[in-house]
Design an enzyme around this catalytic site. Structure first.
Site, PDB file in Angstrom:
ATOM      1  N   CYS A   2       0.833  -1.202   0.000  1.00 63.70           N
ATOM      2  CA  CYS A   2       0.000   0.000   0.000  1.00 63.70           C
ATOM      3  C   CYS A   2       0.870   1.256   0.000  1.00 63.70           C
ATOM      4  O   CYS A   2       2.016   1.236   0.456  1.00 63.70           O
ATOM      5  CB  CYS A   2      -0.863   0.025   1.255  1.00 63.70           C
ATOM      6  SG  CYS A   2      -1.929  -1.412   1.360  1.00 63.70           S
ATOM      7  N   ARG A  27       4.726   0.928  -6.443  1.00 63.95           N
ATOM      8  CA  ARG A  27       4.608  -0.053  -5.351  1.00 63.95           C
ATOM      9  C   ARG A  27       3.572  -1.120  -5.676  1.00 63.95           C
ATOM     10  O   ARG A  27       3.515  -2.144  -5.005  1.00 63.95           O
ATOM     11  CB  ARG A  27       4.211   0.655  -4.044  1.00 63.95           C
ATOM     12  CG  ARG A  27       5.252   1.634  -3.554  1.00 63.95           C
ATOM     13  CD  ARG A  27       4.682   2.531  -2.471  1.00 63.95           C
ATOM     14  NE  ARG A  27       4.437   1.851  -1.206  1.00 63.95           N
ATOM     15  CZ  ARG A  27       5.345   1.634  -0.275  1.00 63.95           C
ATOM     16  NH1 ARG A  27       6.584   2.011  -0.474  1.00 63.95           N
ATOM     17  NH2 ARG A  27       5.026   1.038   0.857  1.00 63.95           N
ATOM     18  N   TRP A  75      -2.835  -2.382  -1.846  1.00 60.74           N
ATOM     19  CA  TRP A  75      -2.382  -3.686  -2.376  1.00 60.74           C
ATOM     20  C   TRP A  75      -3.027  -4.694  -1.434  1.00 60.74           C
ATOM     21  O   TRP A  75      -2.646  -4.814  -0.277  1.00 60.74           O
ATOM     22  CB  TRP A  75      -0.852  -3.745  -2.334  1.00 60.74           C
ATOM     23  CG  TRP A  75      -0.242  -5.108  -2.485  1.00 60.74           C
ATOM     24  CD1 TRP A  75       0.136  -5.955  -1.480  1.00 60.74           C
ATOM     25  CD2 TRP A  75       0.093  -5.773  -3.702  1.00 60.74           C
ATOM     26  NE1 TRP A  75       0.682  -7.089  -2.006  1.00 60.74           N
ATOM     27  CE2 TRP A  75       0.677  -7.014  -3.361  1.00 60.74           C
ATOM     28  CE3 TRP A  75      -0.034  -5.440  -5.053  1.00 60.74           C
ATOM     29  CZ2 TRP A  75       1.126  -7.915  -4.323  1.00 60.74           C
ATOM     30  CZ3 TRP A  75       0.416  -6.353  -6.002  1.00 60.74           C
ATOM     31  CH2 TRP A  75       0.990  -7.574  -5.635  1.00 60.74           C
ATOM     32  N   ASN A 101      -0.894   0.988   5.970  1.00 63.56           N
ATOM     33  CA  ASN A 101      -0.071   0.033   5.224  1.00 63.56           C
ATOM     34  C   ASN A 101       0.484  -0.934   6.259  1.00 63.56           C
ATOM     35  O   ASN A 101       1.076  -0.509   7.241  1.00 63.56           O
ATOM     36  CB  ASN A 101       1.067   0.789   4.518  1.00 63.56           C
ATOM     37  CG  ASN A 101       2.103  -0.144   3.920  1.00 63.56           C
ATOM     38  OD1 ASN A 101       1.808  -1.297   3.625  1.00 63.56           O
ATOM     39  ND2 ASN A 101       3.311   0.352   3.737  1.00 63.56           N
ATOM     40  N   GLY A 102       0.273  -2.241   6.059  1.00 59.82           N
ATOM     41  CA  GLY A 102       0.757  -3.229   7.022  1.00 59.82           C
ATOM     42  C   GLY A 102      -0.320  -4.268   7.275  1.00 59.82           C
ATOM     43  O   GLY A 102      -1.267  -4.392   6.497  1.00 59.82           O
ATOM     44  N   GLU A 485      18.287 -22.632  -8.593  1.00 62.72           N
ATOM     45  CA  GLU A 485      17.813 -21.243  -8.534  1.00 62.72           C
ATOM     46  C   GLU A 485      18.967 -20.259  -8.796  1.00 62.72           C
ATOM     47  O   GLU A 485      18.801 -19.268  -9.511  1.00 62.72           O
ATOM     48  CB  GLU A 485      17.152 -20.989  -7.166  1.00 62.72           C
ATOM     49  CG  GLU A 485      16.685 -19.573  -6.903  1.00 62.72           C
ATOM     50  CD  GLU A 485      15.666 -19.021  -7.900  1.00 62.72           C
ATOM     51  OE1 GLU A 485      15.163 -19.779  -8.731  1.00 62.72           O
ATOM     52  OE2 GLU A 485      15.417 -17.804  -7.863  1.00 62.72           O
ATOM     53  N   LYS A 489      18.999 -17.588 -11.859  1.00 64.94           N
ATOM     54  CA  LYS A 489      19.159 -16.134 -11.661  1.00 64.94           C
ATOM     55  C   LYS A 489      20.265 -15.612 -12.562  1.00 64.94           C
ATOM     56  O   LYS A 489      20.112 -14.590 -13.205  1.00 64.94           O
ATOM     57  CB  LYS A 489      19.549 -15.803 -10.213  1.00 64.94           C
ATOM     58  CG  LYS A 489      18.510 -15.711  -9.130  1.00 64.94           C
ATOM     59  CD  LYS A 489      17.368 -14.800  -9.287  1.00 64.94           C
ATOM     60  CE  LYS A 489      16.323 -15.309 -10.215  1.00 64.94           C
ATOM     61  NZ  LYS A 489      15.116 -15.866  -9.712  1.00 64.94           N
ATOM     62  N   GLU A 492      19.246 -15.699 -16.400  1.00 61.99           N
ATOM     63  CA  GLU A 492      18.186 -14.817 -16.890  1.00 61.99           C
ATOM     64  C   GLU A 492      18.585 -13.339 -16.877  1.00 61.99           C
ATOM     65  O   GLU A 492      18.108 -12.585 -17.709  1.00 61.99           O
ATOM     66  CB  GLU A 492      16.856 -15.052 -16.163  1.00 61.99           C
ATOM     67  CG  GLU A 492      16.839 -14.719 -14.705  1.00 61.99           C
ATOM     68  CD  GLU A 492      15.518 -15.090 -14.043  1.00 61.99           C
ATOM     69  OE1 GLU A 492      14.485 -15.132 -14.701  1.00 61.99           O
ATOM     70  OE2 GLU A 492      15.548 -15.340 -12.819  1.00 61.99           O
ATOM     71  N   HIS A 508      28.218 -38.033 -13.648  1.00 57.84           N
ATOM     72  CA  HIS A 508      27.435 -38.709 -14.685  1.00 57.84           C
ATOM     73  C   HIS A 508      27.301 -37.858 -15.938  1.00 57.84           C
ATOM     74  O   HIS A 508      26.429 -38.123 -16.764  1.00 57.84           O
ATOM     75  CB  HIS A 508      26.048 -39.077 -14.145  1.00 57.84           C
ATOM     76  CG  HIS A 508      26.129 -40.002 -12.972  1.00 57.84           C
ATOM     77  ND1 HIS A 508      26.519 -41.307 -13.078  1.00 57.84           N
ATOM     78  CD2 HIS A 508      25.916 -39.777 -11.645  1.00 57.84           C
ATOM     79  CE1 HIS A 508      26.528 -41.863 -11.872  1.00 57.84           C
ATOM     80  NE2 HIS A 508      26.171 -40.952 -10.979  1.00 57.84           N
ATOM     81  N   LYS A 607       7.149 -10.662 -16.655  1.00 57.23           N
ATOM     82  CA  LYS A 607       6.945 -10.904 -15.221  1.00 57.23           C
ATOM     83  C   LYS A 607       5.832 -11.907 -14.987  1.00 57.23           C
ATOM     84  O   LYS A 607       5.877 -12.709 -14.075  1.00 57.23           O
ATOM     85  CB  LYS A 607       6.622  -9.560 -14.530  1.00 57.23           C
ATOM     86  CG  LYS A 607       6.558  -9.633 -13.026  1.00 57.23           C
ATOM     87  CD  LYS A 607       7.910  -9.922 -12.414  1.00 57.23           C
ATOM     88  CE  LYS A 607       7.851 -10.229 -10.945  1.00 57.23           C
ATOM     89  NZ  LYS A 607       9.021 -10.984 -10.476  1.00 57.23           N
TER      90      LYS A 607
HETATM   91  C1  F6R Z   1      12.509 -16.357 -12.512  1.00 57.67           C
HETATM   92  C2  F6R Z   1      11.086 -16.128 -12.565  1.00 57.67           C
HETATM   93  C3  F6R Z   1      10.224 -17.118 -13.275  1.00 57.67           C
HETATM   94  C4  F6R Z   1       8.919 -17.334 -12.518  1.00 57.67           C
HETATM   95  C5  F6R Z   1       7.967 -18.210 -13.328  1.00 57.67           C
HETATM   96  C6  F6R Z   1       6.695 -18.521 -12.588  1.00 57.67           C
HETATM   97  O1  F6R Z   1      13.191 -15.361 -11.822  1.00 57.67           O
HETATM   98  O2  F6R Z   1      10.598 -15.152 -12.056  1.00 57.67           O
HETATM   99  O3  F6R Z   1      10.894 -18.317 -13.460  1.00 57.67           O
HETATM  100  O4  F6R Z   1       9.205 -17.927 -11.279  1.00 57.67           O
HETATM  101  O5  F6R Z   1       7.644 -17.560 -14.539  1.00 57.67           O
HETATM  102  O6  F6R Z   1       5.983 -17.375 -12.288  1.00 57.67           O
HETATM  103  P1  F6R Z   1       4.892 -17.351 -11.136  1.00 57.67           P
HETATM  104  O7  F6R Z   1       5.583 -17.626  -9.855  1.00 57.67           O
HETATM  105  O8  F6R Z   1       4.302 -15.978 -11.207  1.00 57.67           O
HETATM  106  O9  F6R Z   1       3.894 -18.421 -11.466  1.00 57.67           O
END
Ligand code: F6R
Length: 612
Positions: A2, A27, A75, A101-102, A485, A489, A492, A508, A607
């Protein structure tokens, strides 16, 4: 998260509030509202959706010459994103309003108590209890009433309060949620973040936990929420430009979100775990004890980073709740011949709640009779609407495309869920659960303490290795998903080819890749597979590979065989996945930065992936 804006002074209120809210749009929000005093009462306008809708609704009020008021972008956390749930929220009389907010953790019991005392609630939010609580204590001193109300509330808050009978005064208070005050001759501001203040003033006071402020045209007084005593604060000069301010001074949203992880983790377990008792509260889970006790299997459905979170969750659930867990890539799951029925619990994990493959998998599992409990960061998203229950991660909006704080919040939700299932199935004693809760609670502090040092070390590593073209990440047991992971990171955001592997699999196949140009990142905490990891590191060394390790502070043996080592605290094994994730995020970030990549918007990525 928020956004709050408040103003009292000489300027026309609507332009200050709307301008401030626009500057907090980054935000994330789903509804918005404003309020101001006029002719002895308060006008309140709220709309669902974007600020343009609020602007349309305000058209008829353009002529107001009020010079005080509050604004809010919401939010959603408690209650759907509707107009009714949008802030500001008012008391029974409509003379007093609150923006917040909180999360008020004890809102449910407060609401029951206030309802019994005759208060009428109009929204589903936790915030509304604050308006009624202040009303309960209000006689003629608004400051005293706010103080008493806050003494009854537990949780996190930044609030702004306006009372029609004191239209020239705003009251603000803060505990665990950000609030910054701005001052200038004849006027005072409050906001969730600095960008909202920058067009008007660069003289600011950052309110600290337990502090409240009384704002008027003649200045700002800061007092203690508990005692009411005056507090002296220093006024600080902000030198950031507007784009830096949106990111709270960080260079990128991703970096800001990495640094927000202690809070995101805390907000996700806040109110759900009870220290010292082993009690776990998940009323939102949406399935009863009879379903939990007959479960034969759990299936996690997810993509990308969320899938990695599921891989970690599997270890916790199998170990503590003794329920077999499968972790499926949603894009594979949906085309398999599935053995799913009502004795299987399906858990989709998704930051956005809109990922097409995860949603499709959810629908198939549901058709086969499985109960669905999702783990999600976005309230009211499609996945949550189609689930029997949702354990929300309270990470706040994640703007950087590469997921960081959403991942560690998903781990937090999974950790709690695993304990909850273990308790419900009598697989864990209160004592053991209490110990695990204590470990979880220690996490935000551990991460916060080490972040600056990890960041420094990762800058040095990036200088040394940013020109490399391939990386291999290795981990075992709980750290295997973290290796995946870490590699994701790096690839990407830096576009470097990186692969994560279970360290035992190296011989292997991937061992063929190792040569003097290949950095191998090995995650080596002091757990029960430590010796095995050391052997893997030695195997890399003996083939002249470059070894970057993450291991325990003081582990001289590991340091000796590493080309570079990032030291991590020696913690309980079960929280290592959280701890080791953070330096890997920082390493990816710094390497991407050194290569001049667009860290927040990497090429080809979105995203929210709403297509198959
Ligand atoms: C990597 C990343 C993606 C998401 C994937 C799933 O940094 O952000 O691999 O994790 O696209 O997205 P959600 O979690 O929104 O279903």
């Amino acid at each position: 998260m928020c956004g709050i804006v408040g103003y009292v002074g000489y300027r026309k209120i609507l332009s200050v509030l709307m301008d401030g809210l626009k500057r907090l749009e980054y935000r994330g929000y789903d509804s918005a509202g404003v309020t101001w005093p006029e002719h002895g009462s308060l006008v309140r306008v709220r709309t669902r959706g974007k600020l343009s809708r609020l602007e349309e609704a305000l058209e008829e009020h353009r002529g107001t010459d009020s010079t005080a008021g509050l604004g809010h972008t919401r939010w959603a956390t408690h209650g759907e994103p509707t107009q009714q749930n949008a802030h500001p929220h008012s008391d029974c009389t409509g003379e007093l309003v609150v923006v917040h907010n909180g999360i008020i953790e004890n809102y449910y019991s407060l609401r029951e108590q206030l309802t019994a005392e005759g208060h009428k609630f109009k929204s589903e939010t936790d915030t509304e209890v604050l308006a009624h609580l202040i009303e309960k204590y209000l006689q003629d001193d608004i400051e005293a009433a706010v103080r008493k109300a806050l003494a009854d509330a537990s949780g996190a808050y930044a609030i702004g309060v306006l009372w029609a009978r004191r239209p020239d005064v705003l009251v603000a208070a803060r505990k665990h949620s950000p609030l910054v005050l701005g001052i200038s001759e004849g006027e005072a501001f409050m906001a969730s973040d600095v960008p909202a203040l920058l067009p008007y003033t660069r003289d600011v006071i950052f309110l600290d936990d337990g502090e409240m402020a009384i704002l008027s045209g003649s200045g700002i007084n800061i007092r203690s929420v508990t005692t009411g005593d005056d507090i002296e604060k220093t006024v600080q000069q902000i030198s950031w430009d507007a784009s830096m301010a949106e990111k709270a001074g960080y260079k990128h949203f991703m970096l800001k979100e990495i640094y927000e992880q202690p809070d995101a983790i805390l907000n996700t377990f806040r109110g759900r775990v009870v220290p010292g008792t082993g009690e776990i509260r998940l009323p939102e889970i949406g399935i009863g004890r009879e379903v939990i006790s007959r479960l034969k299997r759990i299936v996690f459905l997810a993509c990308g980073t969320s899938w990695h979170a599921g891989l970690v969750g599997k270890y916790w659930i199998e170990k503590w709740a003794k329920i077999p867990v499968e972790v499926d890539l949603a894009s594979e799951f949906r085309y398999r011949d599935l053995l799913i029925d009502q004795d299987v619990l399906t858990i989709p994990i998704s930051q956005s709640g809109e990922t097409a493959d995860t949603l499709a998998g959810l629908r198939i599992a549901k058709e086969r009779g499985s109960s669905i409990v999702s783990i999600c960061n976005v309230l009211g998203s499609t996945i949550t609407r189609e689930s029997d229950g949702t354990v929300y991660t309270h990470a706040g909006p994640e703007i950087g495309v590469a997921s960081t704080k959403a991942f560690t919040s998903q781990l937090t939700a999974l950790f709690i869920l695993a304990l909850f299932l273990a308790k419900e199935r009598n697989a864990m004693t209160d004592e053991d659960a209490s110990e695990k809760i204590g470990t979880l609670i220690s996490l935000p502090g551990i991460i916060e303490k080490h972040l600056p040092e990890w960041h420094n070390q990762c800058r040095d590593l990036a200088d040394e290795f940013y020109t490399k073209s391939d990386f291999l990440y290795l981990g075992r047991h709980l750290q295997f998903p973290i290796a995946l992971e870490g590699a994701l990171k790096l690839k990407e955001i830096s576009y470097i080819h990186a692969e994560g592997y279970a360290a035992g699999e190296m011989k292997h196949g991937p061992i063929a890749l190792i040569d003097r140009n290949m950095p191998v990142v090995a995650i080596v905490p002091g757990d029960h597979v430590y010796e095995k990891m050391i052997s893997n590191v030695e195997e890399v060394k003996s083939r002249r590979g470059i070894v970057i390790t993450l291991g325990r502070e003081g582990d001289e043996e590991l340091k000796r065989i590493s080309n570079a080592m990032i030291a991590c605290p020696d913690a309980e094994a079960e929280i290592n996945p959280f701890i080791y994730t953070v330096p890997l995020q920082l390493m990816a970030y710094e390497i991407a930065l050194a290569r001049g990549c667009d860290v927040d918007q990497p090429r080809n990525l979105a995203k929210s992936v709403t297509v198959e």
